[in-house]
Design a protein around this motif. Sequence first.
Motif, PDB file in Angstrom:
ATOM      1  N   LEU A  93      37.222  52.580  45.486  1.00  0.00           N
ATOM      2  CA  LEU A  93      37.685  52.508  44.099  1.00  0.00           C
ATOM      3  C   LEU A  93      37.933  53.910  43.550  1.00  0.00           C
ATOM      4  CD1 LEU A  93      38.267  51.074  41.425  1.00  0.00           C
ATOM      5  CD2 LEU A  93      35.788  50.999  41.007  1.00  0.00           C
ATOM      6  N   LYS A  94      36.990  54.805  43.766  1.00  0.00           N
ATOM      7  CA  LYS A  94      37.158  56.176  43.275  1.00  0.00           C
ATOM      8  C   LYS A  94      38.356  56.855  43.942  1.00  0.00           C
ATOM      9  CE  LYS A  94      33.525  58.743  42.560  1.00  0.00           C
ATOM     10  NZ  LYS A  94      32.254  59.478  42.759  1.00  0.00           N
ATOM     11  N   PHE A  95      38.564  56.560  45.212  1.00  0.00           N
ATOM     12  CA  PHE A  95      39.685  57.144  45.943  1.00  0.00           C
ATOM     13  C   PHE A  95      41.019  56.689  45.356  1.00  0.00           C
ATOM     14  CE2 PHE A  95      42.542  57.822  49.559  1.00  0.00           C
ATOM     15  CZ  PHE A  95      42.127  59.061  50.019  1.00  0.00           C
ATOM     16  N   LEU A  96      41.068  55.449  44.878  1.00  0.00           N
ATOM     17  CA  LEU A  96      42.299  54.923  44.284  1.00  0.00           C
ATOM     18  C   LEU A  96      42.677  55.655  43.002  1.00  0.00           C
ATOM     19  CD1 LEU A  96      41.817  51.063  44.767  1.00  0.00           C
ATOM     20  CD2 LEU A  96      43.186  52.636  46.158  1.00  0.00           C
ATOM     21  N   TYR A  97      41.703  56.291  42.350  1.00  0.00           N
ATOM     22  CA  TYR A  97      41.970  57.008  41.104  1.00  0.00           C
ATOM     23  C   TYR A  97      42.295  58.481  41.312  1.00  0.00           C
ATOM     24  CZ  TYR A  97      40.266  52.964  38.420  1.00  0.00           C
ATOM     25  OH  TYR A  97      40.114  51.711  37.855  1.00  0.00           O
TER      26      TYR A  97
END
Length: 477
Positions: free
Chosen positions: A372-376
């Motif tokens: 999830l953090k990588f997607l941001y």
Amino acid sequence: MKTYSRLTWITITVIGLIAVSIFIIYTNRASSDEESPIREPFAQNANAFKNKELHIAVFQGGYGQEYWKEIIETFEAAYPGVLVHLTISPRIGDVIRPQLVAGNPPDFLVISDTEQSGIMTSLIKEKGLMDITGVFDEFSLDSDQRLKDMILPGILESKRFAPYQDGKIYLAPFNAAPMGLIYNKNLFQEKGWKLPETWDDFFALEEELKKKENYVKDERGQLVKRALFTYQGIYPEYLEEILYPALANSAGIHELKRIFSYEPGSFRTESVKKVLDTLAKLGSGGYLMEGTVGLNHTQSQSDMMLGKAVFIVNGSWMENEMKDAPREAGFQFGMIPVPVFNKGDERYILSSYEQFSIPAKAKNPELAKAFLKFLYTEQSLILFAEKANGTFALKGAQELSQDKLTAGVYEMFSAYEGATAITQEWNVVPKQSKEDIRNQLFKNAITPIMTGRMTTEEWMDQVEAAFADIQANMGTP
């Protein structure tokens, strides 16, 4: 492409959407190491997931598959030893339902609460999603900002993302896109037609369409009259893009909040009836493209692009979804907000915010949070614009992605100009209730309404009956 209670409404002009907090992304990201855009302790965390597997399930809609395949490859490269398994389908809810029933869900979901199968609505009712509030308190992987400070204002606090209003976040925002009436900008310019501001303006355009010089050639080369309007017939939920903004205009924001809270009597008022009568007029008045009720989304969208209908409801993702579809010569995407009932009224436009989530029973929740953090990250935002022609619901994302977006998508964001953006926010339906309000609003109503087999009074009655059932189950353990 929907469930939610307190209405979050944000006035967004084009300038605001483009410019708001752009400097935050650029200045804070620029402060990190030029050689390594991913901040520490990312590298150490990446090694912690070595030999782990992540199973993700993605609804395949207008943004396609390409972004997901590439971002997964990028994630696997950044996290050595991690293997990601992707399941992507237009019917993803039905595909993963057996896994959910068996208590073996995917680790990460890219499925909105408006998805047709109702799988997300059920997970929310059953409290089957993980609390991800802590993720948004953490710093971004490639800047010195906390994730919660990067999201567009008002989103994380809304019931789309904090459905129980307990101060906890259970769904994370994905894209941000306007939804309104899509039209062929070139056609309007060539004909000298004025874009409708009011419903009277909208219906008056029919007189222009009756003129033979405004006919269009069909597949057989025959000149045929254009219809004023079409929609994605067998998926009538698309008409929410008219219903909610029109209710906000006719009844007001306060009354719309009451509707989203299932308050008895809130859907049986003269203001509501005015909106429903307007939708019914599209069918009964002869303004609807012939055969619309039996078409799917791509069929109706193709017909509209070929000039058979002047307007269709949709979001800015339609250009990417239909990039290979045939179209009328010179076709250019344009979008306007839903018309209002009186000239000078405040205009409203529905915003789409799709969602990420992690099931409460996910086997690898920490790896899912890392994904999830990588997607941001900035890398992900730019890739999404390049491969899917869309923007994330982050401050400055549209400007950051501008050179990757097509002119048509960028143009459609101008629909926000001078309008108030709203998002639907229905209260969570209690676990004991079997109602899905979308059935009574759309699935069981629109085709009968458009074909004259249901009155708007009957439409109001069936929605009120659903409200009564939901209210009867409120507070039941």
